[in-house]
Structures are given as C-alpha cells and as structure tokens.
Scaffold this motif. Structure first.
Motif, PDB file in Angstrom:
ATOM      1  N   ALA A 184     113.403  66.051 101.303  1.00  0.00           N
ATOM      2  CA  ALA A 184     113.614  65.926  99.857  1.00  0.00           C
ATOM      3  C   ALA A 184     114.970  66.542  99.525  1.00  0.00           C
ATOM      4  CB  ALA A 184     112.505  66.615  99.066  1.00  0.00           C
ATOM      5  N   SER A 185     115.564  66.048  98.467  1.00  0.00           N
ATOM      6  CA  SER A 185     116.857  66.570  98.035  1.00  0.00           C
ATOM      7  C   SER A 185     116.670  67.897  97.315  1.00  0.00           C
ATOM      8  CB  SER A 185     117.545  65.560  97.114  1.00  0.00           C
ATOM      9  OG  SER A 185     118.716  66.111  96.548  1.00  0.00           O
ATOM     10  N   THR A 186     117.462  68.875  97.689  1.00  0.00           N
ATOM     11  CA  THR A 186     117.420  70.163  96.998  1.00  0.00           C
ATOM     12  C   THR A 186     118.181  70.117  95.677  1.00  0.00           C
ATOM     13  OG1 THR A 186     119.366  70.881  98.261  1.00  0.00           O
ATOM     14  CG2 THR A 186     117.200  71.413  99.167  1.00  0.00           C
ATOM     15  N   THR A 187     119.042  69.132  95.507  1.00  0.00           N
ATOM     16  CA  THR A 187     119.811  68.992  94.267  1.00  0.00           C
ATOM     17  C   THR A 187     119.015  68.268  93.199  1.00  0.00           C
ATOM     18  OG1 THR A 187     121.840  68.929  95.558  1.00  0.00           O
ATOM     19  CG2 THR A 187     121.970  68.170  93.281  1.00  0.00           C
ATOM     20  N   ASP A 188     118.414  67.131  93.555  1.00  0.00           N
ATOM     21  CA  ASP A 188     117.594  66.350  92.624  1.00  0.00           C
ATOM     22  C   ASP A 188     116.342  65.903  93.372  1.00  0.00           C
ATOM     23  OD1 ASP A 188     116.466  64.765  90.726  1.00  0.00           O
ATOM     24  OD2 ASP A 188     118.223  63.521  90.347  1.00  0.00           O
ATOM     25  N   PRO A 189     115.243  66.654  93.268  1.00  0.00           N
ATOM     26  CA  PRO A 189     114.034  66.299  94.021  1.00  0.00           C
ATOM     27  C   PRO A 189     113.443  64.948  93.642  1.00  0.00           C
ATOM     28  CG  PRO A 189     113.924  68.571  93.203  1.00  0.00           C
ATOM     29  CD  PRO A 189     115.085  67.923  92.535  1.00  0.00           C
ATOM     30  N   ASP A 190     113.798  64.401  92.470  1.00  0.00           N
ATOM     31  CA  ASP A 190     113.248  63.104  92.072  1.00  0.00           C
ATOM     32  C   ASP A 190     113.920  61.939  92.773  1.00  0.00           C
ATOM     33  OD1 ASP A 190     111.454  64.272  90.342  1.00  0.00           O
ATOM     34  OD2 ASP A 190     112.816  64.195  88.623  1.00  0.00           O
ATOM     35  N   ALA A 191     115.099  62.143  93.356  1.00  0.00           N
ATOM     36  CA  ALA A 191     115.810  61.069  94.041  1.00  0.00           C
ATOM     37  C   ALA A 191     115.113  60.749  95.360  1.00  0.00           C
ATOM     38  CB  ALA A 191     117.260  61.454  94.279  1.00  0.00           C
ATOM     39  N   ARG A 192     115.203  59.494  95.773  1.00  0.00           N
ATOM     40  CA  ARG A 192     114.587  59.037  97.011  1.00  0.00           C
ATOM     41  C   ARG A 192     115.618  58.335  97.883  1.00  0.00           C
ATOM     42  NH1 ARG A 192     111.556  62.103  95.586  1.00  0.00           N
ATOM     43  NH2 ARG A 192     109.309  61.947  95.152  1.00  0.00           N
ATOM     44  N   LEU A 193     115.460  58.488  99.194  1.00  0.00           N
ATOM     45  CA  LEU A 193     116.324  57.812 100.154  1.00  0.00           C
ATOM     46  C   LEU A 193     115.852  56.364 100.289  1.00  0.00           C
ATOM     47  CD1 LEU A 193     118.692  58.450 102.118  1.00  0.00           C
ATOM     48  CD2 LEU A 193     116.973  58.746 103.900  1.00  0.00           C
ATOM     49  N   TYR A 194     116.747  55.420  99.992  1.00  0.00           N
ATOM     50  CA  TYR A 194     116.305  54.026  99.910  1.00  0.00           C
ATOM     51  C   TYR A 194     117.499  53.106 100.095  1.00  0.00           C
ATOM     52  CZ  TYR A 194     113.902  49.894  98.026  1.00  0.00           C
ATOM     53  OH  TYR A 194     113.347  48.646  97.854  1.00  0.00           O
ATOM     54  N   LYS A 195     117.242  51.920 100.644  1.00  0.00           N
ATOM     55  CA  LYS A 195     118.231  50.840 100.692  1.00  0.00           C
ATOM     56  C   LYS A 195     117.531  49.554 100.282  1.00  0.00           C
ATOM     57  CE  LYS A 195     117.760  49.720 105.628  1.00  0.00           C
ATOM     58  NZ  LYS A 195     118.506  49.523 106.889  1.00  0.00           N
ATOM     59  N   THR A 242     112.833  54.004  87.627  1.00  0.00           N
ATOM     60  CA  THR A 242     111.769  54.627  88.403  1.00  0.00           C
ATOM     61  C   THR A 242     112.327  55.153  89.712  1.00  0.00           C
ATOM     62  OG1 THR A 242     111.198  52.521  89.459  1.00  0.00           O
ATOM     63  CG2 THR A 242     110.042  53.079  87.417  1.00  0.00           C
ATOM     64  N   GLN A 243     111.475  55.857  90.444  1.00  0.00           N
ATOM     65  CA  GLN A 243     111.842  56.265  91.785  1.00  0.00           C
ATOM     66  C   GLN A 243     111.911  55.038  92.681  1.00  0.00           C
ATOM     67  OE1 GLN A 243     108.861  59.247  92.721  1.00  0.00           O
ATOM     68  NE2 GLN A 243     110.284  60.903  92.229  1.00  0.00           N
ATOM     69  N   ALA A 244     112.725  55.125  93.718  1.00  0.00           N
ATOM     70  CA  ALA A 244     112.997  53.977  94.568  1.00  0.00           C
ATOM     71  C   ALA A 244     111.913  53.818  95.628  1.00  0.00           C
ATOM     72  CB  ALA A 244     114.366  54.135  95.228  1.00  0.00           C
ATOM     73  N   ASP A 245     111.283  52.653  95.637  1.00  0.00           N
ATOM     74  CA  ASP A 245     110.394  52.252  96.718  1.00  0.00           C
ATOM     75  C   ASP A 245     110.259  50.737  96.694  1.00  0.00           C
ATOM     76  OD1 ASP A 245     107.866  51.387  95.278  1.00  0.00           O
ATOM     77  OD2 ASP A 245     107.994  53.445  94.556  1.00  0.00           O
ATOM     78  N   GLY A 246     109.592  50.176  97.685  1.00  0.00           N
ATOM     79  CA  GLY A 246     109.537  48.740  97.844  1.00  0.00           C
ATOM     80  C   GLY A 246     108.744  47.999  96.796  1.00  0.00           C
ATOM     81  N   HIS A 247     107.866  48.673  96.062  1.00  0.00           N
ATOM     82  CA  HIS A 247     107.035  48.008  95.057  1.00  0.00           C
ATOM     83  C   HIS A 247     107.443  48.364  93.627  1.00  0.00           C
ATOM     84  CE1 HIS A 247     104.187  46.758  98.217  1.00  0.00           C
ATOM     85  NE2 HIS A 247     104.368  47.966  98.722  1.00  0.00           N
ATOM     86  N   ALA A 248     108.489  49.158  93.464  1.00  0.00           N
ATOM     87  CA  ALA A 248     108.852  49.647  92.129  1.00  0.00           C
ATOM     88  C   ALA A 248     109.279  48.520  91.205  1.00  0.00           C
ATOM     89  CB  ALA A 248     109.966  50.685  92.247  1.00  0.00           C
ATOM     90  N   GLU A 249     110.011  47.537  91.723  1.00  0.00           N
ATOM     91  CA  GLU A 249     110.511  46.464  90.859  1.00  0.00           C
ATOM     92  C   GLU A 249     109.376  45.624  90.290  1.00  0.00           C
ATOM     93  OE1 GLU A 249     114.391  44.508  91.796  1.00  0.00           O
ATOM     94  OE2 GLU A 249     113.985  45.296  93.792  1.00  0.00           O
ATOM     95  N   ARG A 250     108.384  45.307  91.105  1.00  0.00           N
ATOM     96  CA  ARG A 250     107.276  44.479  90.620  1.00  0.00           C
ATOM     97  C   ARG A 250     106.408  45.241  89.630  1.00  0.00           C
ATOM     98  NH1 ARG A 250     107.587  42.690  96.159  1.00  0.00           N
ATOM     99  NH2 ARG A 250     105.919  44.077  96.862  1.00  0.00           N
TER     100      ARG A 250
END
Length: 389
Positions: free
Chosen positions: A221-232, A262-270
C-alpha cells in the motif's frame, strides 16, 4: 509626434471592472450560467453554515474561484491567490472588487475542503445542467460511458509492504526485548566530554531497485495516499498508482451529465456505469441507450442494463460477446458506437487543461470531488459556442 515614456501614478480609478471585460468575452456567458446555478443552490449553502462566528469565504466566490482555477490551468491555490492580486479578469469572474483583499492561500484551502465535497460538486454540476439555456442542449434518451486513469499524488517508492501486527516466533505474545528493563547492565550515562551523537540522515529520494520484487495491492500500500491502487488499464503499459475517473455523457452535444471516481480495479468501470445511469435517471421507464467500448462487453453487465430498461449499445468483442443481433441490427447501435468516442474529448480536456492527468490531492474523497467539478468545468468551457450556434 512621438509620445513620452513617462509613468504617473493615479490616485483614483473611475473605470469599473465590468467595463474592462470585452462584451464578447466567452467568460461572460460562463459567468452568467454559473451565477444562475449558484443562486439556485442558495438553500443548500444556507444549511451548511451557522448563524454565529466569524464569516467564512462566501461559497459562491469559492466555487467561482475553483472553476477559474480549472479553466485556466492554475496548478495550485497559492498561485491562484497570487494571480488574483493582479488579474482583473479573475477578480471580475470571482466577484472581488478592484480594492478587495485576496484571501490567504491556507484559509482558502481550508474553506474549500469544508465546502467542495462530492455531494456539493454533484449539486453544482446538476444546477449548471438544469439551467434554462443548458437543459435544451441535453439528450434524455441516449448516453455513453467510459473511464480514464487519474494518476495519484504518490510515487512508486511509497508503495511499501503493509505493516503486520503478528508477533515474532521467538517470543510470542511477550514484550519486546527493547522495552524490558535491564537491571544488571544499566545504560552508561554520557559524560560532558563525549562528542554529541549525530543522527544519520537518509536521502529522501534514495535509489531503490525494484527488480525481482513482487508487489501487489494485496500485500503493498502507498504510504503517501493509501487510497491509491497499483493498476494498468491496457496490456503493454506500466502499472502506476492511480484512481479511475468515470463519466456519463449525453450523445446530443457531448456534455457530461454524471461523474464519479473510484479505486482502480477491473470491475470498477462497470459498477460505476450502473451507479451513474441509475443516479441520472432513477426509476426511468423510457427505453434508454448506453454506448460503451469493449471493456463493458460482459454478460452480467449487459443483463443488468436490460433489467434497468437500458439498451446496451456496447462494442462487441471478437469472441464470446454478450451483444447479439437483437441490438446490432438496429441503426441506432451504429450511431451510438460512433458518438461514444466523443467522451474521450472530455477526458483529454480534463487532463491537458483541468489538471487531472495527475491529481495534486490525496484521499479518494478529495480527488472525487475535484474530478466531478472538473467535468462541470469542461461543460462550461463548451457552452459559449453551443449557445451561440
């Protein structure tokens, strides 16, 4: 005859700010729409403030200042306050007189955090769209949806392993050795002649080698912004710490009618697409259409749209598509596929002009409210031409 290059100061100025702004300046129409929209939100503003205490920054001026910051790509509130000192156009748009004092940047930021929440940003966007001149530009039946990555204000070096509270195997449940008192070997007291110890300073931007290290959102998890997610979002690109911004566009003139982040994940857009269409047309019995790209071609999503009385005009995948001939045989399907690409123009404007390529805010609530306000500013930037046509 050559003029003289001499400067003489004036004690008084008799030219009003209103007279200094050109009559055909595009900000005139934008300011009119914004003022009417904010006037309709007077009851909402009244409920947010008490009747006693020191007066805060007027919410109308604060929102107008935030909009001018987005429209003119001003990167920070501090720079915004600096430019408002000498930019008469900014003073006129915000509502400050030529002799009015500009706010301290920290005071402006604190007032902005209290006012511009996600709910208030959505109300500002809805009030602009409900304006008597803007509402006829909107389509009530045909929409498009898409998402875009918003880079978080956090570096990859801040993506550290999550802290674990499990005790060590050597002494389970017991106190650590550093906290236990040492009666037999007391710590030596430093003498006056001993040199003063110097703390070791670590470079704040030290080199880090990530080669061979496996990192995922489950373990790091990011120590700067815990809400951010690693995603491509697409194969072949590098993953980054980010959020996903979502937009719902009406297809008549390409105006954004709903926004979310929203937070980044594969189902967030739908998930966000369903939330936005239900929020924009709750309980609608009309047959709506929703255009989207191939990323939305999923059987569960298509079934949810049909159940909500929405025709899924989703681009078909090459294999195992959930869209069949019941949808593609109609002429409107091809039109939706053509018009849905215009939503990328709003995302491009938000990133190149609105400053959303990488947000400068931390926390999903702040980033979401700013993203929605940026989508509202994108609509305002297009209004002068649309209303003049």
């Amino acid at each position: 005859m050559r003029g003289t290059d001499e400067t003489s100061g004036s004690l008084f100025s008799y030219v009003d700010l209103e007279a200094r702004i050109p009559a055909r300046h595009p900000l005139r129409k934008i300011r009119q729409v914004v003022n009417d929209a904010l006037a309709s939100l007077d009851g909402e503003f009244e409920a947010l403030y008490t009747d006693f205490g020191r007066p805060s920054i007027a919410p109308e001026r604060l929102i107008r200042a935030s909009l001018i910051q987005i429209l003119f790509s001003i990167r920070s509130e501090r720079q915004l306050m600096e430019q408002m000192q000498y930019n008469l156009l900014f003073r006129w748009f915000v509502g400050l007189g030529i002799d009015d004092a500009v706010w301290v940047p920290t005071v402006f930021t604190k007032n902005r955090d209290r006012l511009l929440t996600t709910d208030m940003s959505r109300k500002v966007m809805a009030a602009i769209l409900a304006h008597r001149e803007v509402a006829p530009l909107l389509s009530d039946d045909h929409f498009s949806v898409d998402g875009t990555l918003v880079k978080a204000w956090a570096s990859m070096k801040s993506f550290q392993p999550k802290a674990t509270d499990t005790p060590s195997d050597d002494d389970p449940g017991g106190p650590s050795g550093q906290d236990s008192p040492t009666e037999d070997h007391p710590e030596p007291t430093p003498s006056e002649t001993d040199p003063m110890s110097r703390p070791t300073r670590q470079n704040r931007n030290a080199e880090v080698d990530f080669r061979g290290e496996k990192r995922s959102n489950a373990t790091h998890a990011s120590t700067t912004d815990p809400d951010a997610r690693l995603y491509k979002k697409s194969p072949g690109t590098g993953a980054m710490l980010c959020f996903i911004g979502h937009a719902l566009m009406e297809n008549r003139n390409g105006l954004i009618v709903q926004g979310d982040l929203t937070q980044a994940d594969g189902h967030a857009e739908r998930r966000a697409a369903l939330d936005m269409i239900h929020r924009h047309s709750p309980g609608s019995t009309r047959q709506l259409t929703l255009g989207a790209d191939k990323g939305f071609d999923a059987a569960e999503f298509v079934a949810d749209l049909r159940q909500a009385c929405v025709t899924p005009h989703v681009a078909q995948k090459a294999r195992f598509s959930a869209i069949d001939g019941r949808t593609t045989r109609h002429e409107g399907y091809a039109l939706s596929i053509k018009h849905r690409k215009r939503i990328e123009e709003a995302f491009g404007w938000a990133k190149t002009v609105g400053g959303m390529a990488q947000t400068v805010y931390r926390g999903i609530e702040r980033v979401r409210s700013r993203f929605i306000l940026t989508m509202a500013a994108n609509n305002l930037a297009r209004l002068p031409r649309l209303l003049a046509a």
